[in-house]
Design an enzyme around this catalytic site. Structure first.
Site, PDB file in Angstrom:
ATOM      1  N   ASP A 162       0.845  -1.210   0.000  1.00 18.54           N
ATOM      2  CA  ASP A 162       0.000   0.000   0.000  1.00 18.54           C
ATOM      3  C   ASP A 162       0.875   1.252   0.000  1.00 18.54           C
ATOM      4  O   ASP A 162       0.585   2.230  -0.688  1.00 18.54           O
ATOM      5  CB  ASP A 162      -0.911  -0.024   1.224  1.00 18.54           C
ATOM      6  CG  ASP A 162      -1.585  -1.375   1.367  1.00 18.54           C
ATOM      7  OD1 ASP A 162      -2.277  -1.767   0.420  1.00 18.54           O
ATOM      8  OD2 ASP A 162      -1.372  -2.062   2.375  1.00 18.54           O
ATOM      9  N   HIS A 190      -4.662  -3.304   5.966  1.00 20.44           N
ATOM     10  CA  HIS A 190      -4.445  -3.579   4.545  1.00 20.44           C
ATOM     11  C   HIS A 190      -5.798  -3.948   3.934  1.00 20.44           C
ATOM     12  O   HIS A 190      -6.131  -5.128   3.778  1.00 20.44           O
ATOM     13  CB  HIS A 190      -3.425  -4.707   4.360  1.00 20.44           C
ATOM     14  CG  HIS A 190      -3.308  -5.153   2.926  1.00 20.44           C
ATOM     15  ND1 HIS A 190      -2.870  -4.324   1.923  1.00 20.44           N
ATOM     16  CD2 HIS A 190      -3.624  -6.324   2.314  1.00 20.44           C
ATOM     17  CE1 HIS A 190      -2.910  -4.965   0.768  1.00 20.44           C
ATOM     18  NE2 HIS A 190      -3.366  -6.183   0.984  1.00 20.44           N
TER      19      HIS A 190
HETATM   20  P1  NAD Z   1      -1.684 -18.647  -4.372  1.00 20.38           P
HETATM   21  O1  NAD Z   1      -3.002 -19.339  -4.252  1.00 20.38           O
HETATM   22  O2  NAD Z   1      -1.028 -18.514  -5.698  1.00 20.38           O
HETATM   23  O3  NAD Z   1      -0.644 -19.363  -3.418  1.00 20.38           O
HETATM   24  C1  NAD Z   1      -0.921 -19.635  -2.093  1.00 20.38           C
HETATM   25  C2  NAD Z   1      -0.188 -20.910  -1.758  1.00 20.38           C
HETATM   26  O4  NAD Z   1      -0.323 -21.113  -0.365  1.00 20.38           O
HETATM   27  C3  NAD Z   1      -0.759 -22.153  -2.461  1.00 20.38           C
HETATM   28  O5  NAD Z   1       0.285 -22.812  -3.135  1.00 20.38           O
HETATM   29  C4  NAD Z   1      -1.325 -22.973  -1.327  1.00 20.38           C
HETATM   30  O6  NAD Z   1      -1.201 -24.375  -1.534  1.00 20.38           O
HETATM   31  C5  NAD Z   1      -0.472 -22.498  -0.155  1.00 20.38           C
HETATM   32  N1  NAD Z   1      -1.070 -22.679   1.152  1.00 20.38           N
HETATM   33  C6  NAD Z   1      -2.361 -22.574   1.508  1.00 20.38           C
HETATM   34  N2  NAD Z   1      -2.519 -22.860   2.795  1.00 20.38           N
HETATM   35  C7  NAD Z   1      -1.296 -23.125   3.286  1.00 20.38           C
HETATM   36  C8  NAD Z   1      -0.815 -23.501   4.549  1.00 20.38           C
HETATM   37  N3  NAD Z   1      -1.633 -23.666   5.577  1.00 20.38           N
HETATM   38  N4  NAD Z   1       0.514 -23.692   4.688  1.00 20.38           N
HETATM   39  C9  NAD Z   1       1.347 -23.558   3.650  1.00 20.38           C
HETATM   40  N5  NAD Z   1       0.952 -23.222   2.422  1.00 20.38           N
HETATM   41  C10 NAD Z   1      -0.356 -23.007   2.242  1.00 20.38           C
HETATM   42  O7  NAD Z   1      -1.860 -17.219  -3.657  1.00 20.38           O
HETATM   43  P2  NAD Z   1      -0.905 -15.954  -3.759  1.00 20.38           P
HETATM   44  O8  NAD Z   1      -1.322 -15.133  -4.902  1.00 20.38           O
HETATM   45  O9  NAD Z   1       0.516 -16.375  -3.636  1.00 20.38           O
HETATM   46  O10 NAD Z   1      -1.358 -15.146  -2.452  1.00 20.38           O
HETATM   47  C11 NAD Z   1      -1.109 -15.635  -1.156  1.00 20.38           C
HETATM   48  C12 NAD Z   1      -1.785 -14.744  -0.133  1.00 20.38           C
HETATM   49  O11 NAD Z   1      -1.225 -13.426  -0.135  1.00 20.38           O
HETATM   50  C13 NAD Z   1      -3.283 -14.532  -0.363  1.00 20.38           C
HETATM   51  O12 NAD Z   1      -3.955 -14.555   0.884  1.00 20.38           O
HETATM   52  C14 NAD Z   1      -3.345 -13.132  -0.943  1.00 20.38           C
HETATM   53  O13 NAD Z   1      -4.610 -12.530  -0.745  1.00 20.38           O
HETATM   54  C15 NAD Z   1      -2.274 -12.475  -0.133  1.00 20.38           C
HETATM   55  N6  NAD Z   1      -1.766 -11.183  -0.638  1.00 20.38           N
HETATM   56  C16 NAD Z   1      -1.466 -10.232   0.285  1.00 20.38           C
HETATM   57  C17 NAD Z   1      -0.964  -9.011  -0.112  1.00 20.38           C
HETATM   58  C18 NAD Z   1      -0.631  -7.940   0.896  1.00 20.38           C
HETATM   59  O14 NAD Z   1      -0.305  -6.812   0.482  1.00 20.38           O
HETATM   60  N7  NAD Z   1      -0.681  -8.182   2.203  1.00 20.38           N
HETATM   61  C19 NAD Z   1      -0.751  -8.770  -1.480  1.00 20.38           C
HETATM   62  C20 NAD Z   1      -1.052  -9.764  -2.400  1.00 20.38           C
HETATM   63  C21 NAD Z   1      -1.562 -10.981  -1.969  1.00 20.38           C
HETATM   64  C1  LMR Z   2      -3.562  -6.717  -2.849  1.00 20.82           C
HETATM   65  O1  LMR Z   2      -3.727  -5.682  -2.199  1.00 20.82           O
HETATM   66  O2  LMR Z   2      -3.169  -6.720  -4.025  1.00 20.82           O
HETATM   67  C2  LMR Z   2      -3.766  -8.045  -2.152  1.00 20.82           C
HETATM   68  O3  LMR Z   2      -4.168  -7.851  -0.842  1.00 20.82           O
HETATM   69  C3  LMR Z   2      -4.640  -8.941  -2.902  1.00 20.82           C
HETATM   70  C4  LMR Z   2      -6.078  -8.546  -2.707  1.00 20.82           C
HETATM   71  O4  LMR Z   2      -6.893  -9.423  -2.387  1.00 20.82           O
HETATM   72  O5  LMR Z   2      -6.386  -7.377  -2.877  1.00 20.82           O
END
Ligand code: NAD
Ligand code: LMR
Length: 328
Positions: A162, A190
């Site tokens: 952010d 967030h």
């Molecule tokens: P993705 O689905 O591509 O990958 C997530 C992975 O986590 C998968 O491979 C899944 O098998 C694994 N997983 C699920 N539960 C698990 C557990 N208990 N232990 C270990 N591994 C586990 O998703 P992604 O695009 O990599 O996103 C991951 C997370 O990050 C999501 O919750 C997404 O919303 C979040 N995210 C946060 C931000 C932020 O700014 N905070 C930004 C983008 C994404």
């Molecule tokens: C983002 O801000 O890109 C991540 O938190 C993914 C989402 O769900 O918005």
């Protein structure tokens, strides 16, 4: 190589953020080009993700990274977090088009109870934890509360994406270089309620607020653009931000570990009561980092508009906290 290797646990290692993150950690972009690393990679105990993780590890092997000393695959947090110095908790379900992050609480909350307990049991007593998986602030709060023997201050949530999004929007608006923006912050959760605040920001020593001088743009363009950027990316890409999220995770950990040289960055951290935010609330604050510790920038004036925004994002976090009380 003179430095002792550090152990870095990454969950969700076969996911899309994992794929954008691991290579950069192993190449030294997170902890420095002189810091050897050991990667301890966790995925769910399911054949598909475990197989995909093996594939990612084959690619990492093929990079022959000089700093990578060892790399292991895990399906149990109790082995993945063993002696970990850093833990990046990425693994959890991302939201799809049309979903709000709060809807993820139910599915993802339980993951962070189990992982908090495992960190508590086996990680280094100094482990520094970054929660990326959404809803990041509340998941970090759950992990922190599930790890009573570890310092609460070592649990953090990712607000850096952010922060970086806000910086990029300001650079575009002012026509100035993003690298020259200082003293920017994002308060709170967030989520779309976050309050990106450029009232104190400067570019080359000049006030950004004076340069822009447009409260209508702030309230009706800037804040919604930054707050809803995640959804806009999901809409455009069909899946949630990955490379920019991994980049923000690298920025967050690098700055925490190596310091910010007095520059402000935003971290989601447990409040110590600063700015009237109740203690332990996992909240985005302006911080500076030095010697592996972060410190909140204190004494900033909070005007009526800002207070209103901070109250909204705080109320949302309190609601999330109440929604997960049964897990703790
Ligand atoms: P993705 O689905 O591509 O990958 C997530 C992975 O986590 C998968 O491979 C899944 O098998 C694994 N997983 C699920 N539960 C698990 C557990 N208990 N232990 C270990 N591994 C586990 O998703 P992604 O695009 O990599 O996103 C991951 C997370 O990050 C999501 O919750 C997404 O919303 C979040 N995210 C946060 C931000 C932020 O700014 N905070 C930004 C983008 C994404
Ligand atoms: C983002 O801000 O890109 C991540 O938190 C993914 C989402 O769900 O918005």
């Amino acid at each position: 190589m003179s430095k002792k290797p550090v152990r870095i646990a990454v969950t969700g290692a076969a996911g899309q953020i994992g794929y954008a993150l691991l290579f950069r950690i192993a190449s030294g972009e997170m902890l420095g080009k002189d810091q050897p690393v050991i990667l301890q990679l966790l995925e769910v105990p399911v054949e598909g993700p475990q197989k995909a993780l093996k594939g990612v590890m084959m690619e990492i092997d093929d990079c022959a990274f000089p700093l990578l000393v060892e790399m292991t695959a895990h399906s149990d947090p109790m082995t993945a977090f063993k002696d970990a110095d850093y833990a990046l908790l990425v693994g959890s379900r991302p939201r799809g088009p049309g979903m709000e992050r709060a809807e993820l609480l139910a599915v993802n909350g339980a993951i962070f109870t189990a992982q908090g307990k495992a960190l508590n049991a086996v990680a280094s007593r100094d482990v520094r934890v970054l929660v990326v998986g959404n809803p990041a602030n509340t998941n970090a709060y759950i992990a922190m509360k599930s790890a009573p023997d570890l310092p609460a201050k070592n649990f953090t949530a990712m607000l850096r994406l952010d922060h970086n999004r806000a910086a990029s929007q300001i650079a575009a608006k002012t026509g100035k270089a993003v690298a020259d923006i200082e003293k920017l912050t994002v308060w709170g959760n967030h989520s779309p309620t976050m309050y990106a605040d450029y009232r104190f920001a400067t570019i080359g020593g000049e006030s950004v607020a004076q340069m822009i001088n447009d409260q209508e743009w702030n309230a009706n363009v800037f804040l919604p653009t930054v707050g809803k950027r995640g959804a806009a990316i999901i809409e455009a890409r069909g899946s949630s931000s990955a490379a920019s999220a991994a980049n923000a995770a690298i920025d967050h950990m690098r700055d925490w570990a190596l310091g910010t040289n007095g520059k402000w960055v935003t971290m989601g951290i447990p409040s110590g009561g600063e700015y009237g935010i109740p203690a332990e609330t996992m909240f985005g604050f302006p911080v500076t980092c030095e010697n592996g510790e972060y410190k909140i920038v204190e004494g900033l004036e909070i005007d009526a508009f800002s207070q209103e925004r901070i109250n909204i994002t705080l109320a949302e976090l309190e609601g999330e906290k109440a929604g997960v009380a049964h897990l703790l």
